[in-house]
Design a protein around this motif. Structure first.
Motif, PDB file in Angstrom:
ATOM      1  N   PHE A   2      44.490  36.688  29.840  1.00  0.00           N
ATOM      2  CA  PHE A   2      44.945  37.875  29.781  1.00  0.00           C
ATOM      3  C   PHE A   2      43.828  38.504  29.230  1.00  0.00           C
ATOM      4  O   PHE A   2      44.334  39.092  29.620  1.00  0.00           O
ATOM      5  N   LYS A   3      42.310  38.311  28.235  1.00  0.00           N
ATOM      6  CA  LYS A   3      41.723  38.718  27.792  1.00  0.00           C
ATOM      7  C   LYS A   3      40.687  39.433  29.330  1.00  0.00           C
ATOM      8  O   LYS A   3      40.109  40.469  29.056  1.00  0.00           O
ATOM      9  N   SER A  30      55.737  37.205  38.552  1.00  0.00           N
ATOM     10  CA  SER A  30      55.921  36.552  37.428  1.00  0.00           C
ATOM     11  C   SER A  30      57.621  37.572  36.896  1.00  0.00           C
ATOM     12  O   SER A  30      57.854  35.973  35.981  1.00  0.00           O
ATOM     13  N   LEU A  34      60.062  34.767  34.954  1.00  0.00           N
ATOM     14  CA  LEU A  34      60.392  34.574  33.988  1.00  0.00           C
ATOM     15  C   LEU A  34      61.837  34.694  33.937  1.00  0.00           C
ATOM     16  O   LEU A  34      62.543  33.969  32.914  1.00  0.00           O
ATOM     17  N   TYR A  44      61.264  30.386  23.570  1.00  0.00           N
ATOM     18  CA  TYR A  44      60.670  31.013  23.867  1.00  0.00           C
ATOM     19  C   TYR A  44      59.244  31.451  24.145  1.00  0.00           C
ATOM     20  O   TYR A  44      58.853  32.378  24.628  1.00  0.00           O
ATOM     21  N   MET A  45      58.000  30.385  23.173  1.00  0.00           N
ATOM     22  CA  MET A  45      56.459  30.818  23.032  1.00  0.00           C
ATOM     23  C   MET A  45      56.464  31.103  24.708  1.00  0.00           C
ATOM     24  O   MET A  45      55.744  31.640  25.262  1.00  0.00           O
ATOM     25  N   VAL A  46      56.842  30.283  25.948  1.00  0.00           N
ATOM     26  CA  VAL A  46      56.862  30.041  27.732  1.00  0.00           C
ATOM     27  C   VAL A  46      56.755  31.691  27.737  1.00  0.00           C
ATOM     28  O   VAL A  46      56.270  31.884  28.225  1.00  0.00           O
ATOM     29  N   MET A  48      57.730  34.398  26.331  1.00  0.00           N
ATOM     30  CA  MET A  48      57.357  35.218  26.297  1.00  0.00           C
ATOM     31  C   MET A  48      55.521  35.974  26.813  1.00  0.00           C
ATOM     32  O   MET A  48      55.564  36.643  27.145  1.00  0.00           O
ATOM     33  N   SER A  49      54.973  34.568  26.262  1.00  0.00           N
ATOM     34  CA  SER A  49      53.502  34.572  26.857  1.00  0.00           C
ATOM     35  C   SER A  49      53.892  35.072  28.208  1.00  0.00           C
ATOM     36  O   SER A  49      52.843  35.337  29.113  1.00  0.00           O
ATOM     37  N   ASN A  50      54.826  34.741  29.724  1.00  0.00           N
ATOM     38  CA  ASN A  50      55.638  34.809  30.416  1.00  0.00           C
ATOM     39  C   ASN A  50      55.602  36.676  30.685  1.00  0.00           C
ATOM     40  O   ASN A  50      55.357  37.650  32.012  1.00  0.00           O
ATOM     41  N   VAL A  52      54.796  38.886  28.671  1.00  0.00           N
ATOM     42  CA  VAL A  52      53.560  39.590  27.955  1.00  0.00           C
ATOM     43  C   VAL A  52      52.277  39.999  29.506  1.00  0.00           C
ATOM     44  O   VAL A  52      51.868  40.831  29.732  1.00  0.00           O
ATOM     45  N   GLY A  53      52.279  38.377  30.520  1.00  0.00           N
ATOM     46  CA  GLY A  53      51.692  38.599  31.932  1.00  0.00           C
ATOM     47  C   GLY A  53      52.436  38.996  32.328  1.00  0.00           C
ATOM     48  O   GLY A  53      51.817  40.311  33.536  1.00  0.00           O
TER      49      GLY A  53
END
Length: 147
Positions: A2-3, A30, A34, A44-46, A48-50, A52-53
């Motif tokens: 992401f960075k 994406s 999602l 939820y971690m997976v 949420m990261s998707n 954000v992507g």
């Protein structure tokens, strides 16, 4: 990841050499992934990261186009650096050829999936078909890197 994505696009002044259509396709991919993860009760971690992507994908698109609401119609205006570049011309040619090849593949995989696999419902079948195609498409896109 992401960075690096954010730092590259944050400092980008021109869209020349960048494919707007591929950015839109990536955002669509994406979104489908999602929805697929949410449909399959992924952690939820997976999810949420998707998520954000996906937000980053839409932010990248917002750097390339401006969306206007005029007279009850939604219009999008491409960045001048993209409009005037050869990238747009090549982008249109590549997209039309790619759609010609990939749509029959999606339809064929969808019929195969409908006949041979079990699904929770129509929504699940559509998501599974699209995700299967997305994964296959990603693999095909990486194949030239092997040689």
């Amino acid at each position: 990841a992401f960075k690096n994505d954010i730092s590259f696009f944050k400092n980008k002044k021109s869209m020349e050499g960048l494919s707007l259509r591929s950015m839109i396709v990536n955002a669509f991919f994406s979104l489908v992934i999602l929805l697929y993860l949410a449909d399959n009760d992924t952690s939820y971690m997976v999810v949420m990261s998707n998520g954000v992507g996906l937000v980053i994908e839409f932010w990248k698109i917002s750097k390339a186009i401006t969306i206007k609401w005029e007279g009850g119609k939604i219009e999008w205006v491409e960045a001048q650096s993209y409009k005037k570049s050869k990238t747009k011309e090549y982008d249109e040619i590549a997209t039309s050829h790619l759609l010609f090849v990939t749509m029959p593949l999606v339809a064929g995989y969808g019929l195969y999936s409908l006949y041979f696999q079990k699904h929770k419902g129509w929504y699940s079948w559509i998501l599974n078909t699209l995700v299967g195609f997305i994964y296959m498409f990603g693999f095909v896109m990486m194949t030239p890197q092997l040689f």
